[in-house]
Design a protein around this motif. Structure first.
Motif, PDB file in Angstrom:
ATOM      1  N   MET A 108      45.192  51.267  46.699  1.00 34.00           N
ATOM      2  CA  MET A 108      43.975  51.348  46.190  1.00 34.00           C
ATOM      3  C   MET A 108      43.286  49.998  45.999  1.00 34.00           C
ATOM      4  N   LYS A 109      41.923  49.818  46.142  1.00 38.27           N
ATOM      5  CA  LYS A 109      41.202  48.651  45.983  1.00 38.27           C
ATOM      6  C   LYS A 109      40.299  48.921  44.973  1.00 38.27           C
ATOM      7  N   LEU A 110      40.126  47.899  44.083  1.00 40.42           N
ATOM      8  CA  LEU A 110      39.169  47.995  42.887  1.00 40.42           C
ATOM      9  C   LEU A 110      38.254  46.664  43.101  1.00 40.42           C
ATOM     10  N   GLY A 111      36.974  46.938  42.658  1.00 36.08           N
ATOM     11  CA  GLY A 111      36.098  45.795  42.652  1.00 36.08           C
ATOM     12  C   GLY A 111      35.560  45.241  41.379  1.00 36.08           C
ATOM     13  N   ILE A 112      35.910  44.012  41.379  1.00 27.39           N
ATOM     14  CA  ILE A 112      35.270  43.355  39.928  1.00 27.39           C
ATOM     15  C   ILE A 112      33.744  42.671  40.018  1.00 27.39           C
ATOM     16  N   ILE A 113      33.098  43.179  39.294  1.00 25.76           N
ATOM     17  CA  ILE A 113      31.796  42.569  39.497  1.00 25.76           C
ATOM     18  C   ILE A 113      31.511  41.801  38.047  1.00 25.76           C
ATOM     19  N   VAL A 114      31.346  40.277  38.246  1.00 26.58           N
ATOM     20  CA  VAL A 114      31.187  39.443  37.168  1.00 26.58           C
ATOM     21  C   VAL A 114      29.759  39.121  37.161  1.00 26.58           C
ATOM     22  N   GLY A 115      29.008  39.624  36.094  1.00 29.26           N
ATOM     23  CA  GLY A 115      27.738  39.690  35.902  1.00 29.26           C
ATOM     24  C   GLY A 115      27.131  38.420  35.141  1.00 29.26           C
ATOM     25  N   SER A 116      27.705  37.417  35.074  1.00 32.28           N
ATOM     26  CA  SER A 116      26.928  36.086  34.506  1.00 32.28           C
ATOM     27  C   SER A 116      26.538  35.500  35.541  1.00 32.28           C
ATOM     28  N   GLN A 117      25.358  34.621  35.255  1.00 36.39           N
ATOM     29  CA  GLN A 117      24.552  33.911  36.005  1.00 36.39           C
ATOM     30  C   GLN A 117      25.011  32.477  36.044  1.00 36.39           C
ATOM     31  N   GLN A 118      26.056  32.132  35.154  1.00 32.75           N
ATOM     32  CA  GLN A 118      26.410  30.828  35.008  1.00 32.75           C
ATOM     33  C   GLN A 118      27.855  30.412  36.026  1.00 32.75           C
ATOM     34  N   LYS A 119      27.718  29.273  36.729  1.00 34.13           N
ATOM     35  CA  LYS A 119      28.740  28.996  37.792  1.00 34.13           C
ATOM     36  C   LYS A 119      30.285  29.093  36.976  1.00 34.13           C
ATOM     37  N   GLU A 120      30.413  28.708  35.929  1.00 34.69           N
ATOM     38  CA  GLU A 120      31.406  28.742  35.102  1.00 34.69           C
ATOM     39  C   GLU A 120      31.171  29.662  33.760  1.00 34.69           C
ATOM     40  N   SER A 121      31.917  30.519  33.743  1.00 31.84           N
ATOM     41  CA  SER A 121      31.490  31.460  32.478  1.00 31.84           C
ATOM     42  C   SER A 121      32.713  31.971  31.912  1.00 31.84           C
ATOM     43  N   GLN A 122      32.643  32.550  30.623  1.00 25.33           N
ATOM     44  CA  GLN A 122      33.551  33.273  29.929  1.00 25.33           C
ATOM     45  C   GLN A 122      33.573  34.623  30.511  1.00 25.33           C
ATOM     46  N   SER A 123      32.588  35.263  31.097  1.00 25.81           N
ATOM     47  CA  SER A 123      32.737  36.467  32.025  1.00 25.81           C
ATOM     48  C   SER A 123      33.601  36.376  33.099  1.00 25.81           C
ATOM     49  N   ALA A 124      33.632  35.345  33.748  1.00 28.77           N
ATOM     50  CA  ALA A 124      34.570  35.006  34.819  1.00 28.77           C
ATOM     51  C   ALA A 124      35.990  34.781  34.201  1.00 28.77           C
ATOM     52  N   LYS A 125      36.107  34.038  33.168  1.00 30.65           N
ATOM     53  CA  LYS A 125      37.441  34.273  32.697  1.00 30.65           C
ATOM     54  C   LYS A 125      37.998  35.626  32.404  1.00 30.65           C
ATOM     55  N   VAL A 126      37.105  36.428  31.624  1.00 27.08           N
ATOM     56  CA  VAL A 126      37.547  37.759  31.655  1.00 27.08           C
ATOM     57  C   VAL A 126      37.988  38.463  32.969  1.00 27.08           C
ATOM     58  N   GLY A 127      37.013  38.398  33.918  1.00 25.41           N
ATOM     59  CA  GLY A 127      37.090  38.880  35.108  1.00 25.41           C
ATOM     60  C   GLY A 127      38.710  38.441  35.792  1.00 25.41           C
ATOM     61  N   GLU A 128      38.995  37.157  35.511  1.00 27.43           N
ATOM     62  CA  GLU A 128      40.248  36.623  36.257  1.00 27.43           C
ATOM     63  C   GLU A 128      41.309  37.398  35.450  1.00 27.43           C
ATOM     64  N   PHE A 129      41.228  37.431  34.096  1.00 30.58           N
ATOM     65  CA  PHE A 129      42.454  38.104  33.269  1.00 30.58           C
ATOM     66  C   PHE A 129      42.443  39.662  33.690  1.00 30.58           C
ATOM     67  N   LEU A 130      41.527  40.290  33.954  1.00 29.70           N
ATOM     68  CA  LEU A 130      41.585  41.906  34.224  1.00 29.70           C
ATOM     69  C   LEU A 130      42.202  41.971  35.603  1.00 29.70           C
ATOM     70  N   ASN A 131      41.722  40.927  36.577  1.00 31.17           N
ATOM     71  CA  ASN A 131      42.265  40.919  37.932  1.00 31.17           C
ATOM     72  C   ASN A 131      43.754  40.846  37.670  1.00 31.17           C
ATOM     73  N   SER A 132      44.143  39.984  36.967  1.00 30.19           N
ATOM     74  CA  SER A 132      45.648  39.566  36.954  1.00 30.19           C
ATOM     75  C   SER A 132      46.374  40.838  36.405  1.00 30.19           C
ATOM     76  N   LYS A 133      45.756  41.543  35.342  1.00 31.85           N
ATOM     77  CA  LYS A 133      46.359  42.921  35.054  1.00 31.85           C
ATOM     78  C   LYS A 133      46.315  43.717  36.126  1.00 31.85           C
ATOM     79  N   LEU A 134      45.564  44.048  36.976  1.00 30.87           N
ATOM     80  CA  LEU A 134      45.493  45.021  38.093  1.00 30.87           C
ATOM     81  C   LEU A 134      46.533  44.634  39.077  1.00 30.87           C
ATOM     82  N   LYS A 135      46.658  43.215  39.360  1.00 30.01           N
ATOM     83  CA  LYS A 135      47.675  42.845  40.309  1.00 30.01           C
ATOM     84  C   LYS A 135      49.038  43.269  39.719  1.00 30.01           C
TER      85      LYS A 135
END
Length: 201
Positions: free
Chosen positions: A1-28
């Protein structure tokens, strides 16, 4: 199975990206293949209905995104809260991506707030982004409030930090279950009828 993670912040470094990385690690940890589109690091141009496959610049940008969206069986949709609203970047994404990429696939909505908000973007996304894309938002959702103090690595530093970590795993397990089930619906062919490609208003 493959799931996509869409990070919707417009900032290059963002808290949303941090959340995305955390959720990505849990899916892994669940042995799920993932793919991430960070709209801060890889912004999409403002939607223009004249964009076509004849535009080589647009095609080179969109083709790899399009292929990854089509091959994903579900999505984690992350938006920061900007003035009580979902981000312009995530709204723009839903104008570019449509039924072919997202249709009848489950989506887990996630909002990120620097304060105690975060509910309004969830409501906005549930109300306005599903009609023609036909993405199927699952009943579960995640709101990362006071996000600067959450999921910063190591052990949880507060009850709120522990709660959101545990709730995230719970929500992701539900997303995976929906992805497994909805694949059968798509494969049945019942969802395919060119007369009714858009949602009814």
């Amino acid at each position: 199975m493959k799931l996509g993670i869409i990070v919707g912040s417009q900032q290059k470094e963002s808290q949303s990206a941090k959340v995305g990385e955390f959720l990505n690690s849990k899916l892994k940890e669940m042995s799920v293949e993932t793919w991430t589109l960070d709209l801060g690091k890889n912004p999409l141009p403002l939607y223009d209905s004249t964009q076509t496959s004849d535009d080589k610049v647009w095609t080179s940008l969109w083709k790899p995104i399009d292929e990854n969206l089509k091959s994903s069986e579900g999505f984690v949709i992350i938006t920061p809260e900007y003035g009580g609203m979902a981000s312009p970047a995530i709204k723009n994404f839903f104008l570019h991506a449509g039924l072919v990429q997202l249709g009848h696939k489950p989506g887990l909505l996630v909002s990120v707030s620097s304060g105690r908000g975060g509910a309004f973007p969830i409501n906005e996304m549930r109300a306005s982004s599903y009609k023609n894309t036909k993405i199927c938002y699952i009943p579960e959702q995640l709101i990362f409030r006071d996000v600067e103090h959450l999921i910063n690595g190591g052990e949880p530093v507060s009850p709120e930090d522990s709660f959101i970590r545990e709730r995230s795993v719970f929500a992701l397990k539900i997303l995976v279950a929906y992805a497994n089930s909805l694949s059968e619906i798509r494969e049945s062919g019942v969802v395919q009828d060119p007369r009714f490609k858009n949602g009814m208003s």
